[in-house]
Write a protein that holds these residues in place. Structure first.
Motif, short mmCIF file in Angstrom:
data_model
loop_
_atom_site.label_atom_id
_atom_site.label_comp_id
_atom_site.label_asym_id
_atom_site.label_seq_id
_atom_site.Cartn_x
_atom_site.Cartn_y
_atom_site.Cartn_z
N HIS A 15 8.99 4.31 3.00
CA HIS A 15 8.96 4.37 1.38
C HIS A 15 9.37 5.65 0.54
O HIS A 15 10.17 5.73 -0.02
N MET A 19 10.59 7.25 -2.81
CA MET A 19 9.18 7.61 -3.47
C MET A 19 8.79 9.13 -3.03
O MET A 19 7.91 9.11 -2.18
N CYS A 53 4.89 9.47 -0.61
CA CYS A 53 4.16 8.60 0.05
C CYS A 53 4.51 8.93 1.48
O CYS A 53 5.53 9.25 1.90
N ASN A 113 3.97 6.31 3.73
CA ASN A 113 4.79 5.47 4.38
C ASN A 113 6.16 6.10 4.30
O ASN A 113 6.79 5.83 3.47
N VAL A 167 0.76 -1.36 0.01
CA VAL A 167 0.04 -0.07 -0.03
C VAL A 167 0.69 1.24 -0.14
O VAL A 167 1.91 1.08 0.79
N HIS A 168 0.40 2.33 -0.73
CA HIS A 168 1.18 3.61 -0.76
C HIS A 168 0.26 4.48 -0.37
O HIS A 168 -0.67 5.23 -1.14
N PRO A 169 0.24 5.27 0.98
CA PRO A 169 -0.63 6.19 1.13
C PRO A 169 -0.09 7.71 0.63
O PRO A 169 0.94 7.89 0.99
CU LIG Z 1 4.67 3.86 -0.22
#
Ligand SMILES: [Cu+2]
Length: 580
Positions: free
Chosen positions: A568, A573, A563, A565, A509-511
């Motif tokens: 990440h 990211m 992102c 997270n 998952v990428h928030p």
């Molecule tokens: Cu992410």
């Protein structure tokens, strides 16, 4: 099957195919005939099965299948064409098919490496690299097995290898030239508002020890507490927050998560300001013009900094409020949940607002038992026409906020986070694990999208890949095949209506979190958002999902777009939205 599952299944089949071909090749070298033929049969079936998964992925979106169609399919066809007929003719010594099986293994294996290490977008360089690898490995294996390649084959192999080297730079170079993102120079001039502050706070960052779940653990904290002090204001207030750094060696800043402050107040080190070093201070000043639930956190070494405790709550109220208004930030400190706020008892009928804030880097599941409730606001913005929910869970992305409101019942109420009761007015004998989860895209009353067209469109394909730009190669979290700082910024003009398509072709998952702007959710996986307008600053893009979101570019500056997270974000990211 969801696209996310399809991506996972296709990956498993690809691994199975490549390892079965290679295993079959090794078994035939060892003259273990039944094993070799058995593995080859498995490999053949798995290779052909990918026709189904790749076709389905291509139908879900070209982003999910590009390199599979352009590189894996031709290499798989070559594998089947070379190994298949030889298998059918394998009568005597099974060693005769060894090289064909190994070739098929190298072909399917190198296509798999392109997916795992390079991903999207597919490039000629990646394809040629894969082919060169297959040729080299086959030639070396052939020599080891005592088979001499013919002269035309050798010449073709050399030609492919040279072409791969020439174009292979496409593997490491970002697709477009990257305009420079300022780093530690050229920060925006502080367009400091001159009005006299009405709310003043001082936050001093330092190392400390706090109690988490009954044990003392090391933390980094504002004013020696985790979370930091709750900052509250009323719409119209001028906030002045003095940040001091006592001893956080990696530097500190304050980012107002979800609060669309002027760019020079956004607190991103290297982009809007220099990190505040030990002994230094920085004064933030902005007008509280958005009511709602927000939070603040360091953006310097943000992954470790936020995890260690450098965050707090920011609540802006529209005016005096009646009833009970509680913020419930959820945070995990060195693997232990922090205690929720002390429960205050109220009379039945008193209006209650629970402001749920996820300050961790992963999604949490919240379940409010013992009462019907409304989701009144998400990410600080009121929803239109929310309807009562009962026995329904909500998923809050990393960085996201949900405001739940209800009138206090006479019986106990309990808030569960991931099945753990964190805020209870009494015992509630309910298990919430099987409750349905609210889909905010279908909740509340719809309204028309305010823009007839878009001036700019950008696509962000989220994936993993090998980043070869630094001193040490790293397995980065990538956007469009590149990792920070090599992802080209998205350039907009003031007033543009901007459309983002965000595609997650990875397994996690990428928030997503854009600074300085709330985005309006238009669609997910081709389904238009059908509920209340959703103006979000943090939203989970799950594996295989495609989100379309839009916003008006009305807050000039250089904005982080990343992102949430934070591990990440740290591993590549992160990109930037830039006003021309
Ligand atoms: Cu992410």
């Amino acid at each position: 099957m969801s696209t996310g599952s399809l991506l996972a299944v296709d990956l498993v089949i690809a691994v199975l195919a490549a390892s079965a071909w290679l295993g079959g090749g090794a078994a035939s070298v060892a003259r273990r005939r039944p094993l070799a033929l058995g593995l080859a049969a498995v490999a053949l079936v798995a290779t052909l099965a990918r026709a189904i998964t790749i076709t389905a992925l291509a139908r879900a979106g070209w982003w999910f299948a590009a390199e599979k169609v352009l590189i894996a399919v031709p290499l798989s066809l070559a594998a089947v064409a070379v190994a298949g007929p030889r298998l059918l003719r394998a009568r005597g010594d099974v060693r005769a098919v060894a090289l064909a099986l190994l070739f098929a293994g190298y072909a399917t294996g190198s296509a798999l490496l392109v997916t795992v290490l390079h991903g999207y977008p597919a490039s000629a360089g990646a394809g040629l690299f894969a082919v060169a690898g297959v040729v080299a490995a086959t030639v070396i294996s052939g020599r080891a097995l005592g088979a001499r390649p013919s002269r035309p084959v050798s010449r073709a192999a050399v030609a492919v290898a040279v072409a791969a080297l020439v174009t292979g730079t496409g593997l490491t170079v970002a697709p477009e030239a990257t305009p420079a993102v300022p780093h530690d120079h050229g920060f925006p001039a502080a367009a400091r508002i001159s009005a006299e502050p009405t709310r003043r706070f001082t936050l001093t960052a330092g190392t400390t020890t706090v109690n988490a779940d009954g044990r003392d653990v090391a933390a980094w904290a504002f004013n020696a507490q985790v979370p930091g002090p709750e900052l509250t204001a009323t719409v119209g207030d001028i906030l002045e927050v003095t940040l001091r750094n006592r001893d956080i060696g990696r530097g500190v800043t304050l980012h107002w998560h979800g609060y669309d402050v002027p760019n020079d107040q956004d607190g991103v080190p290297g982009v809007t300001q220099a990190a505040v070093r030990p002994g230094q201070e920085f004064v933030y000043r902005f007008r509280a013009d958005q009511a709602g639930t927000y939070w603040y956190h360091t953006h310097s070494a943000s992954d470790v900094g936020v995890r260690m405790g450098l965050y707090g709550v920011l609540v802006v109220r529209p005016g005096p409020v009646g009833g009970l208004d509680v913020t419930v930030p959820v945070h995990t400190l060195t693997g232990r949940p922090l205690p929720a706020p002390t429960v205050q008892r109220v009379e039945a009928g008193v209006p209650v607002r629970l402001r749920l804030i996820n300050t961790d880097s992963t999604t949490h599941r919240y379940a409010l038992a013992g009462t019907a409730f409304l989701v009144a606001a998400i990410d600080g913005v009121d929803l239109r026409g929310p309807t009562p929910l009962v026995d329904t869970a909500v998923l809050i992305p990393a960085g996201g906020r949900y405001d739940l409101v209800f009138d206090a019942p006479a019986t106990p109420v309990s808030l569960f986070v991931d099945g753990r009761a964190v805020y209870s007015t009494g015992p509630v004998s309910t298990t919430t694990g099987a409750w349905p989860v609210l889909d905010p895209l279908g909740y509340g009353a719809a309204a028309a999208v305010p823009w007839p067209r878009f001036d700019r469109t950008f696509t962000l394909v989220l994936d993993r890949g090998l980043d070869l730009r630094g001193l040490l190669p790293r397995y980065a979290h990538t956007v469009n095949g590149a990792a920070d700082p090599d992802i080209p910024p998205q350039v907009v003009r003031r007033g543009d209506v901007v459309l983002f398509t965000i595609v997650n072709r990875s397994q996690v998952v990428h928030p997503w979190h854009l600074h300085g702007h709330h985005v309006l959710v238009l669609a997910r996986d081709g389904e238009p958002a059908a509920g209340s307008p959703l103006w979000l600053d943090s939203f989970d893009v799950r594996p295989g999902e495609v989100w379309k979101v839009a916003f008006r570019a009305d807050n000039p500056g250089m904005w982080a777009n990343h992102c949430h997270n934070l591990a990440h974000a740290d591993a590549g990211m992160t990109l930037h939205l830039m006003y021309s």
